[in-house]
Motif scaffolding. Sequence first.
Motif, short mmCIF file in Angstrom:
data_model
loop_
_atom_site.label_atom_id
_atom_site.label_comp_id
_atom_site.label_asym_id
_atom_site.label_seq_id
_atom_site.Cartn_x
_atom_site.Cartn_y
_atom_site.Cartn_z
N UNK B 134 2.37 12.13 -5.55
CA UNK B 134 1.00 12.14 -5.04
C UNK B 134 0.19 10.99 -5.66
N UNK B 135 0.33 10.82 -6.96
CA UNK B 135 -0.42 9.75 -7.63
C UNK B 135 0.04 8.38 -7.14
N UNK B 136 1.34 8.24 -6.95
CA UNK B 136 1.85 6.97 -6.42
C UNK B 136 1.27 6.70 -5.04
N UNK B 137 1.17 7.77 -4.26
CA UNK B 137 0.63 7.62 -2.92
C UNK B 137 -0.83 7.16 -2.96
N UNK B 138 -1.61 7.80 -3.83
CA UNK B 138 -3.03 7.42 -3.95
C UNK B 138 -3.14 5.95 -4.36
N UNK B 142 -4.65 2.79 -2.14
CA UNK B 142 -5.72 1.95 -2.67
C UNK B 142 -5.31 0.47 -2.64
N UNK B 143 -4.06 0.21 -3.02
CA UNK B 143 -3.56 -1.16 -2.92
C UNK B 143 -3.63 -1.66 -1.47
N UNK B 144 -3.22 -0.76 -0.59
CA UNK B 144 -3.19 -1.13 0.83
C UNK B 144 -4.60 -1.45 1.33
N UNK B 145 -5.55 -0.62 0.91
CA UNK B 145 -6.93 -0.85 1.34
C UNK B 145 -7.44 -2.20 0.85
N UNK B 146 -7.17 -2.50 -0.42
CA UNK B 146 -7.61 -3.80 -0.94
C UNK B 146 -6.92 -4.94 -0.19
N UNK B 147 -5.63 -4.72 0.09
CA UNK B 147 -4.89 -5.77 0.80
C UNK B 147 -5.42 -5.99 2.21
#
Lengths: 477, 315
Positions: B134-138, B142-147
């Motif tokens: 779950x933490x990896x997913x969050x 977040x990485x994806x959103x920044x990207x």
Amino acid sequence: MNTQRQPMFDEMHGADAEIRAVYRDYAGWLANSPLDYLQQKSREAEWLFRRVGITFNVYGEEDGAERLIPFDVIPRILSHGEWQRLAAGAVQRVRALNAFLHDIYHGQEIIQAGIVPATLLTNEMYRPEMQGVDVPGGIYAHIAGIDLVRTGEDQFYVLEDNLRTPSGVSYMLENRKMMMRLFPELFRRYSVAPVEHYPQVLLNNLRAVAPPGVPDPTVVLLTPGAYNSAYFEHAFLAQQMGVDLVEGQDLFIKDNAVFMRTTEGNKRVDVIYRRVDDDFLDPLAFRADSMLGVPGLVSVYRNGGVTLANAIGTGVADDKATYTYVPDMVRFYLGEEPILANVPTYKLADNDDRRYVLEHLEELVVKEVQGSGGYGMLVGPTSSREQVAEFRQRILANPDNYIAQSTLALSACPTLVEQGVAPRHVDLRPFVLSGNTVSLVPGALSRVALREGSLVVNSSQGGGTKDTWVLNEVQPC
Amino acid sequence: MLSRTADHLYWLARYIERAENTARMLDVTHRMSLVPNAAQSEAALWRPPVMIAGDLAAFEGEYGRYNAASVLRYMALDENNPSSIVSNLGRARENARAVRVSMSSEMWENVNALWLELRQRIRQGIGEGALSEFCDWVKSMSHLFRGVTYGTMLRDDGYRFLRLGTFIERADNTARLLDVKYHLLLPSPDDVGGAVDYYEWSALLRSVSAFEAYQKAFHDTIEPWKIAELLVLHSNMPRSLHACFDEITPILEKLCAARGWECLRQAGELHARLHYGRMEDIFQGGLHEFLQDFIAHNNALGAEIQRTFLNAPPH
């Protein structure tokens, strides 16, 4: 008047079960498309709509409840000729309605001529604040949604004019985008007239009605906010036009002008495409408890410091009592014969009409003159005895508040439902834009009643939508 | 751009960043709790995440004891806890919805899809066994959103406010994490020179994705003061305080061309401390004092940004 239930007209199969020319090619394709293929496309559409957040909010449900309007993957198809007539009729109607609005807020010649009764001015949608106010170009209804139904090959009727803040155009555009994504092969085969330029036409028109002397007007779209049921549409249109989506709290009045608060200071606003109803626009002029509007806006508007689209007070022309006079308005203001007919309508304020209606309640549809969204109506043939009795009391108590119409056999269009492909009733809402010109893009929102036999197509009551195809004149073989 | 729009974008970024940092902290705490013979009791181990979020009283009132299950539930899934991952992502989505017009459609779809999947995951339940996933997913969302933001958003003021939110929030989170963990992990004064648990320090580094960076920067064994130096002063370490202010200062220079000199002054002052500061001096005055002072100033800068650009004046 004939109140006999007519046989239902089928958009694809026509009256005699012979597939109509405009559908011939598509019907062949549909017959060769397995049901599970259509169902899979339908699920894909639902997933995409959900992901993109093409939803509407439902009042009275848990906070933030968002629903999808069901989307049907089978298009409704209109021929070039059918569309030309509908479009010409809708444009004519909107020109007459704009002339009527100008007249009613100025000389009221149509009343003096005895064509519409002065009692229309007791309508609570009439806004005395607008009396004598000149609006740019004399245009009141910049965006009009004209609801049409069909009962036969050549029989289209106007059911209702929506001149306040008509919604649904985003579904017309998103449905098309979805269909092109799901069924590209159909668009290669059919020459479907494009609708994607609607936001550009709208923006051009909005800029054209800016207050005089503003060379590069700033246009904004005013929304009640993210919890409004049509918020998706507000955001969509603002984005497509590239204008700011503002809420009342973003605007304020200074020096007889409207400004918005920006990170670089205050910026003047010239044209407001408002999706907030009259009552909530300005707590100083209308409802004092409203937090959605801008205090002082109406005063600036009356002085010509800003343009509102649609104008304040357009509701006087779109209620169901005024509706009955629209064909007369076409003759009076334009000197033309109406291209589109009204649904034959009884005014319950009229003694003869009322007597007839009270005797035939079980056969008629009774509507409140200011009702909308399918609320506050009696559908005689499908109502219980108690409901009919209750409406009788309501009519007798306040006859001016009601009209009645014959139940029409609305046309039906093949629709994907649980059991397979089956006919369901549809209506049609084209959007007429007024600015420098009065025009529409070749398309409309088709709403469909998903329950078998139901005539109620409103999204708030479980109706769905379909893409509407207007075919170009010359179709490739 | 509209002040309200800027406000929503700024907070959208802050909430996403905060959710990511909470996920990082929970994950590292969880991993540390798995080490056999961990020196600390379960309660001592699970208290810091709550403390870093500044929620001790609220947690103790509601849950009482610090243990893995209760802290996970409180920090990840409790919708009544305003700093839980769920609350942060919910607010991020609310902010995004209010200004979807001002983002690229990919950004909006990213936030919306994140939220839809989150609700799905909550319905299915997240047990301790699935916590790391779950933490990896969050983190990855977040990485994806920044990207997506970096790759698709028009470089206008909206972009600047969004980035500003990211780095103000990240600076705050890194400072809090370092402040709490550093003193927790440091051996007691009598014990100086004793064995420092390599695993725990490396877990701290991993929580800010700095383990490999540490090795590259120092080519040395893991020393607490070097970790502090990496997370405070190293400008090439993306989650360090210095790196955050390397981003914040030029953004404010652009935005302040129109107004708000005070923001720029405050940011410049903080930036200078990080840019020209020396670790010896910071330790001299006390790392804890330095970090507390930094957090306070970073907060004040946030308030000044809010006051200057984002708040609609009362009507």
